[in-house]
Design a protein around this motif. Structure first.
Motif, mmCIF file in Angstrom:
data_model
loop_
_atom_site.group_PDB
_atom_site.id
_atom_site.type_symbol
_atom_site.label_atom_id
_atom_site.label_comp_id
_atom_site.label_asym_id
_atom_site.label_seq_id
_atom_site.Cartn_x
_atom_site.Cartn_y
_atom_site.Cartn_z
ATOM 1 N N THR A 127 0.834 -1.209 0.000
ATOM 2 C CA THR A 127 0.000 0.000 0.000
ATOM 3 C C THR A 127 0.864 1.251 0.000
ATOM 4 O O THR A 127 0.563 2.220 -0.705
ATOM 5 N N HIS A 132 -5.106 3.503 6.662
ATOM 6 C CA HIS A 132 -5.404 2.114 6.310
ATOM 7 C C HIS A 132 -5.467 1.195 7.522
ATOM 8 O O HIS A 132 -5.435 -0.024 7.383
ATOM 9 N N ASP A 173 -7.936 -0.936 -5.145
ATOM 10 C CA ASP A 173 -7.565 -1.893 -4.102
ATOM 11 C C ASP A 173 -8.637 -2.977 -3.961
ATOM 12 O O ASP A 173 -9.716 -2.718 -3.421
ATOM 13 N N MET A 231 -2.247 -5.810 -3.806
ATOM 14 C CA MET A 231 -3.014 -6.922 -3.258
ATOM 15 C C MET A 231 -2.191 -8.188 -3.230
ATOM 16 O O MET A 231 -1.539 -8.535 -4.214
#
Length: 153
Positions: free
Chosen positions: A14, A151, A31, A80
């Protein structure tokens, strides 16, 4: 261009995605984890499993990424973890045939490397010069902290 950033959980995908987006104007982050969390929340708690194990996640991710890559003029960055070979094959085969572009895969070693080094090398692989000014290097830890806080799940 579809840029998939794969790797173990917690390795910094990320962070790399957000830095790459900042350094590549017009790029977006797509995402698949966000879709997965939405799918999970639709199930009652006693039926929840890893969202990648649901029958909906894999084909939906492939369809959304194909749609975004076709319609968005810039890069589509995808942070991912995909460790299951069947999922990897399904998503990338669908994207390759739909977008009519060959699969591109390059492994970048990130162990004990600074975020700026990883992004700069990724830029080289993409054929772009993504260099950091001294001011950007000073600001990088602050930007990284902001991404990390946003996040927290």
């Amino acid at each position: 261009m579809l840029i998939w950033i794969n790797g173990p959980f917690g390795v910094g995908k990320t962070q790399v995605a957000h830095e790459l987006k900042r350094k590549c104007p017009g790029s977006v982050i797509a995402d698949p984890e966000l879709l997965g969390f939405g799918i999970q929340r639709m199930y009652p708690p006693e039926l929840r499993v890893d969202f990648q194990d649901t029958p909906w996640w894999m084909p939906t991710v492939a369809d959304i990424l194909i749609d975004v890559a076709r319609r968005h003029p810039g890069d589509v960055i995808v942070p991912m973890t995909l460790h299951d070979e069947a999922r990897h094959h399904h998503i990338f085969e669908a994207a390759d045939s739909a977008l009519r572009k060959p699969q591109f895969s390059t492994h970048i070693h990130t162990d004990r490397r600074a975020l700026a080094q990883v992004v700069t090398e990724l830029g080289s692989v993409l054929g772009r010069q993504l260099r950091y000014s001294p001011q950007e290097l000073v600001q990088l830890p602050f930007r990284s902290a902001i991404v990390k806080v946003r996040h927290i799940r």
